[in-house]
Design an enzyme around this catalytic site. Structure first.
Site, PDB file in Angstrom:
ATOM      1  CB  SER A  35     -39.977  -8.699  37.331  1.00 20.27           C
ATOM      2  OG  SER A  35     -41.000  -9.419  36.659  1.00 20.27           O
ATOM      3  CG  ASN A 122     -39.355 -19.939  30.684  1.00 16.73           C
ATOM      4  OD1 ASN A 122     -39.691 -19.130  31.553  1.00 16.73           O
ATOM      5  ND2 ASN A 122     -39.024 -21.193  30.951  1.00 16.73           N
ATOM      6  CB  THR A 167      -0.110  12.774  19.460  1.00 20.29           C
ATOM      7  OG1 THR A 167       1.146  13.451  19.516  1.00 20.29           O
ATOM      8  CG2 THR A 167      -0.565  12.683  18.010  1.00 20.29           C
ATOM      9  CG  HIS A 168       1.754  11.773  23.459  1.00 19.02           C
ATOM     10  ND1 HIS A 168       2.005  10.542  24.012  1.00 19.02           N
ATOM     11  CD2 HIS A 168       2.163  11.694  22.165  1.00 19.02           C
ATOM     12  CE1 HIS A 168       2.576   9.748  23.101  1.00 19.02           C
ATOM     13  NE2 HIS A 168       2.666  10.432  21.965  1.00 19.02           N
ATOM     14  CB  SER A 289     -20.443  28.540  39.932  1.00 16.98           C
ATOM     15  OG  SER A 289     -20.175  28.626  41.322  1.00 16.98           O
ATOM     16  CE  LYS A 295     -16.096  27.420  37.058  1.00 19.94           C
ATOM     17  NZ  LYS A 295     -15.955  26.595  38.256  1.00 19.94           N
ATOM     18  CG  ASN A 297     -19.306  25.411  35.753  1.00 21.77           C
ATOM     19  OD1 ASN A 297     -18.203  25.912  35.543  1.00 21.77           O
ATOM     20  ND2 ASN A 297     -19.933  25.502  36.915  1.00 21.77           N
ATOM     21  CD  GLU A 302     -18.235  19.243  34.319  1.00 20.63           C
ATOM     22  OE1 GLU A 302     -17.298  19.159  35.110  1.00 20.63           O
ATOM     23  OE2 GLU A 302     -19.163  20.066  34.448  1.00 20.63           O
ATOM     24  CD  GLN A 334     -38.166 -11.339  37.764  1.00 17.56           C
ATOM     25  OE1 GLN A 334     -39.009 -12.134  37.370  1.00 17.56           O
ATOM     26  NE2 GLN A 334     -38.122 -10.940  39.011  1.00 17.56           N
ATOM     27  CE  LYS A 337     -37.699  -9.053  31.729  1.00 12.45           C
ATOM     28  NZ  LYS A 337     -36.766 -10.038  32.354  1.00 12.45           N
TER      29      LYS A 337
HETATM   30  N1  ARG Z   1     -40.531 -12.193  34.896  1.00 11.23           N
HETATM   31  C1  ARG Z   1     -39.811 -13.268  34.306  1.00 11.23           C
HETATM   32  C2  ARG Z   1     -38.499 -12.779  33.676  1.00 11.23           C
HETATM   33  O1  ARG Z   1     -38.355 -11.650  33.553  1.00 11.23           O
HETATM   34  C3  ARG Z   1     -40.632 -13.927  33.272  1.00 11.23           C
HETATM   35  C4  ARG Z   1     -40.326 -15.350  33.024  1.00 11.23           C
HETATM   36  C5  ARG Z   1     -40.649 -16.144  34.226  1.00 11.23           C
HETATM   37  N2  ARG Z   1     -40.619 -17.538  33.949  1.00 11.23           N
HETATM   38  C6  ARG Z   1     -40.702 -18.436  34.916  1.00 11.23           C
HETATM   39  N3  ARG Z   1     -40.672 -19.658  34.585  1.00 11.23           N
HETATM   40  N4  ARG Z   1     -40.758 -18.090  36.172  1.00 11.23           N
HETATM   41  O2  ARG Z   1     -37.640 -13.529  33.303  1.00 11.23           O
END
Ligand code: ARG
Length: 470
Positions: A35, A122, A167-168, A289, A295, A297, A302, A334, A337
């Site tokens: 990760s 953890n 409205t609408h 454009s 144009k 834009n 958007e 994991q 993220k």
């Molecule tokens: N990279 C892990 C995560 O984002 C960290 C925690 C990993 N913990 C484990 N027991 N493998 O969650």
């Protein structure tokens, strides 16, 4: 920070958790499970949390003071490297946490191996993620304020600019441009309130929960919380390591804010069209454009409208990720993220570009006034005049409706109907009522609290200024 993730160096088991293993990790499994290619963004926060943890371990006598000191100075050096973009992240070390710890041990030797006492990845990852998100919440608040200021400045300049209220998407009743824009400052104010609540629930310390059950070492979690600026300590270790509500709440507040920005973007797109012509975008916030020379834009608006979908997707990804997970930590988490990072990055980018775009928009009061003239938008005022003489509103509504039909047939404005036309519509209508159909008068009449009248709008502006400290 530049991303610097080197290719894996070794294949035999050289992992911090390698004791139980005889064989190495397959290169494909390693590449699949790492990760650090995305969680490297947590590095400064991971280091800060580790510094606080090491100081606490030292203060509590869980590790020797001298070891704590050398860990802290090693971590500070690593932080400087991270901030300078010089820290080299290694994919075979799996995640940001193990990268930092390995670098520390390389730097200070055996004492580095004591940092992980009384903690687990953890509670560590939950802590780093919360610290990271707390900063993003604060940046989001600043960006929301900047957009509110930009909208407010335009509202102040256009307190008396009459435009059709819809409205609408049909012309409904006259409002001022300020009233319309101030509706958006209300949405953004609520967004700010939501993010303030999100921050409260982000700002709770998981560290000390260990892997899931707490620790046998005499840790002082309050001390760590204080050092890291957390308002409180998570009460249940199993919840502490498995809770991602804070991420979901952020993504959900972000999704709502993006929905607001998308609506504002949509208005800008409509208003900038030839059909509306209510606004001229600054050259610096429009694009041309490659084919059609005429144009101009509204691409920024958007793209903001489009990006709302990504953030809704991030929220869905997070909800789906969490819904099947038994307690406590599961590696699935994991995957939280990238969605969370994307939601925060996208919202901040959109707010960051909307504020200067709004600031630089040039409205066209003449075009708005012209559109306001054409829509029979003061028909309600005609009905209200009859109501004031005791006619029930439903009957007055019928009568005003007939007057509109006659005006449409004759192709004239309501105010141009003759006395006979009015009589034909309803004998209880009289020529004096036509004065009520004047746009400015109609707008002035909407003087109820929170209404569209200039007076009410000025009160809204004052209140918003006060909130923004202007
Ligand atoms: N990279 C892990 C995560 O984002 C960290 C925690 C990993 N913990 C484990 N027991 N493998 O969650």
């Amino acid at each position: 920070m530049a991303k610097r993730v080197a290719k894996s160096r070794k294949t035999k088991s050289n992992k911090p958790w390698g004791g139980r293993f005889q064989g190495g990790t397959d290169a494909r499994a390693e590449a699949f499970t790492e990760s650090v290619s995305f969680d490297y963004r947590l590095a400064p926060y991971d280091v800060l949390a580790s510094i606080a943890h090491a100081e606490m371990l030292g203060a509590q006598g869980i590790i020797a003071k001298k070891d704590a000191r050398s860990i802290v100075s090693g971590l500070k050096a690593i932080l400087r490297e991270v901030e300078a973009g010089k820290f080299e992240f290694r994919a075979e070390l799996e995640d940001v946490h193990m990268n930092v710890e390995a670098a520390l041990t390389e730097r200070i030797g055996a004492a580095g191996g004591r940092l992980h006492t009384a903690r687990s990845r953890n509670d560590q990852v939950a802590t780093s993620l919360r610290l990271w998100l707390r900063d993003r919440v604060d940046e989001t608040q600043e960006a929301l304020l900047a957009l509110r200021r930009a909208l407010l400045a335009q509202a102040e300049a256009h307190a008396g600019t009459v435009m059709p209220g819809y409205t609408h998407l049909q012309r409904a009743q006259p409002v001022s441009l300020a009233h319309h824009l101030l509706a958006y400052t209300q949405m953004l104010r609520r967004d700010g309130e939501r993010f303030a609540q999100v921050r409260e629930r982000v700002n709770v310390l998981p560290l000390g929960a260990g892997a899931l059950a707490g620790t046998s070492h005499p840790v002082d979690r309050k001390m760590v919380a204080k050092k890291l600026g957390f308002a409180s300590v998570a009460e249940n270790s199993m919840d502490a390591v498995s809770d991602r509500d804070f991420a979901l709440e952020f993504a959900s507040a972000a999704a709502i804010a993006m929905m607001h920005l998308s609506r504002l973007g949509e208005e800008v797109i409509l208003w900038a069209s030839g059909e509306f012509g209510f606004v001229e975008l600054a050259d610096s916030f429009a694009t041309g454009s490659s084919l059609m020379p005429q144009k101009k834009n509204p691409d920024v608006a958007e793209i903001v409208r489009a990006k709302s979908g990504r953030v809704f997707g991030d929220l869905m990804a997070l909800l789906t990720l969490m819904k099947g997970l038994p307690l406590t930590y599961n590696r699935d988490m994991q995957e939280d993220k990238e969605s969370l990072f994307d939601a925060a990055d996208t919202l901040l980018a959109c707010l960051g570009v909307m504020a200067p775009m709004v600031e630089s928009m040039r409205f066209r009061p003449e075009a708005m006034a012209q559109a306001a003239e054409g829509g029979y938008m003061t028909a309600t005022d005609l009905a209200d005049a009859m109501v004031r003489r005791g006619v029930p509103f439903r009957e007055a509504h019928e009568a005003a409706g007939r007057a509109v039909r006659i005006a449409v047939d004759k192709g004239v404005a309501l105010g141009k109907l003759s006395a006979e036309d009015l009589k034909e519509a309803d004998s209880r209508l009289d020529a004096g009522d036509l004065a009520e159909t004047d746009l400015e008068k109609s707008l002035r009449a909407r003087s109820s609290a929170g209404g569209a009248s200039v007076r009410s709008v000025r009160a809204q502006i004052r209140a918003e200024k006060k909130r923004l400290g202007i």
